[in-house]
Scaffold this motif. Structure first.
Motif, PDB file in Angstrom:
ATOM      1  N   ASP A  91       0.823  -1.198   0.000  1.00  0.00           N
ATOM      2  CA  ASP A  91       0.000   0.000   0.000  1.00  0.00           C
ATOM      3  C   ASP A  91       0.866   1.261   0.000  1.00  0.00           C
ATOM      4  O   ASP A  91       0.584   2.221  -0.719  1.00  0.00           O
ATOM      5  CB  ASP A  91      -0.933  -0.009   1.219  1.00  0.00           C
ATOM      6  CG  ASP A  91      -1.884   1.168   1.233  1.00  0.00           C
ATOM      7  OD1 ASP A  91      -2.589   1.359   0.223  1.00  0.00           O
ATOM      8  OD2 ASP A  91      -1.917   1.900   2.244  1.00  0.00           O
ATOM      9  N   VAL A 101      -1.501  -4.452   2.541  1.00  0.00           N
ATOM     10  CA  VAL A 101      -2.919  -4.583   2.858  1.00  0.00           C
ATOM     11  C   VAL A 101      -3.519  -5.735   2.049  1.00  0.00           C
ATOM     12  O   VAL A 101      -2.979  -6.141   1.019  1.00  0.00           O
ATOM     13  CB  VAL A 101      -3.700  -3.279   2.569  1.00  0.00           C
ATOM     14  CG1 VAL A 101      -3.212  -2.146   3.459  1.00  0.00           C
ATOM     15  CG2 VAL A 101      -3.595  -2.897   1.098  1.00  0.00           C
ATOM     16  N   ASP A 114     -12.290  -7.541   7.299  1.00  0.00           N
ATOM     17  CA  ASP A 114     -12.555  -6.547   6.267  1.00  0.00           C
ATOM     18  C   ASP A 114     -11.263  -5.981   5.683  1.00  0.00           C
ATOM     19  O   ASP A 114     -11.183  -5.682   4.498  1.00  0.00           O
ATOM     20  CB  ASP A 114     -13.411  -5.431   6.881  1.00  0.00           C
ATOM     21  CG  ASP A 114     -13.888  -4.441   5.852  1.00  0.00           C
ATOM     22  OD1 ASP A 114     -14.249  -4.877   4.750  1.00  0.00           O
ATOM     23  OD2 ASP A 114     -13.891  -3.232   6.135  1.00  0.00           O
ATOM     24  N   LEU A 115     -10.250  -5.826   6.538  1.00  0.00           N
ATOM     25  CA  LEU A 115      -8.978  -5.280   6.081  1.00  0.00           C
ATOM     26  C   LEU A 115      -7.835  -5.897   6.873  1.00  0.00           C
ATOM     27  O   LEU A 115      -7.886  -5.976   8.104  1.00  0.00           O
ATOM     28  CB  LEU A 115      -8.950  -3.757   6.260  1.00  0.00           C
ATOM     29  CG  LEU A 115      -7.631  -3.066   5.890  1.00  0.00           C
ATOM     30  CD1 LEU A 115      -7.394  -3.160   4.377  1.00  0.00           C
ATOM     31  CD2 LEU A 115      -7.624  -1.610   6.344  1.00  0.00           C
ATOM     32  N   ASP A 117      -3.921  -5.298   7.688  1.00  0.00           N
ATOM     33  CA  ASP A 117      -2.924  -4.228   7.676  1.00  0.00           C
ATOM     34  C   ASP A 117      -1.646  -4.787   8.305  1.00  0.00           C
ATOM     35  O   ASP A 117      -1.556  -4.940   9.518  1.00  0.00           O
ATOM     36  CB  ASP A 117      -3.459  -3.022   8.468  1.00  0.00           C
ATOM     37  CG  ASP A 117      -2.445  -1.882   8.588  1.00  0.00           C
ATOM     38  OD1 ASP A 117      -1.359  -1.986   7.986  1.00  0.00           O
ATOM     39  OD2 ASP A 117      -2.745  -0.890   9.286  1.00  0.00           O
TER      40      ASP A 117
END
Length: 199
Positions: A91, A101, A114-115, A117
């Motif tokens: 990212d 990501v 959902d994400l 990181d």
């Protein structure tokens, strides 16, 4: 022997038609059948063994995932992609860290990552830093506190955004685990942070 010249005209005509039909049938039998390209039989296709898609591995639930993640230390692009069966992409990066990501990843029990990181320090060795942002079905705060009793409160909202979180910290032999509950849905787990300690 019969003299066909004496047969009635109608009978002679019928005989000639029958003979013509027999000759036409014989001629057609000798011709190859005409088929279109779409009608021609296609050879069966067989996918080589290496091209066959392997059966999907069953997805863990969130609790099983938490227990399994320390086995993937130090966190790296390869280890997280393997653990979560997902592809990560870069990212951004700076002088010290690469930020990757990915997601979403559906887990058993209705919870969705959902994400993803992941932060990896360029200067190695470094255990990495992982944040999972959650969506899907609500995982109640009461269930988290029951499973991890005695946690201390880390960060608290400062009133600037409904996305700010109250964070509960749980210390482990490998580092710190933090559970975040956003003001938008304060009773539902919103984020999960894995903060391993360098060894």
């Amino acid at each position: 022997m019969h003299d066909t010249t004496r047969l009635p005209r109608v009978t002679q005509t019928a005989a000639r038609r029958a003979a013509s039909a027999i000759l036409l049938a014989v001629a057609l039998c000798g011709r190859p059948a005409v088929t279109s390209a779409n009608d021609s039989p296609q050879p069966p296709t067989h996918r080589p063994p290496h091209a066959r898609k392997a059966p999907a591995m069953p997805k863990p639930d969130l609790w099983s995932l938490i227990e399994a993640m320390p086995g993937h230390l130090p966190f790296s692009r390869q280890s997280i992609e393997s653990a979560l069966d997902v592809r990560l992409k870069v990212d951004s990066e700076n002088e010290y860290f690469v930020f990757l990501v990915g997601g979403p990843v559906a887990l058993n029990g209705g919870v969705v990552i959902d994400l993803i990181d992941l932060r990896v320090r360029k200067e190695q060795p470094h255990p990495g830093f992982l944040v999972l942002r959650l969506a899907g079905d609500c995982l109640p705060r009461s269930q988290v506190l029951e499973r991890y009793p005695g946690m201390s409160i880390g960060d608290t909202p400062r009133g600037r955004s409904l996305d700010e979180e109250t964070s509960f910290r749980h210390d482990t032999p490998w580092g710190r685990l933090a559970f975040g509950f956003a003001e938008r849905r304060p009773e539902c787990l919103r984020s999960l942070v894995f903060d391993p300690q360098p060894r």
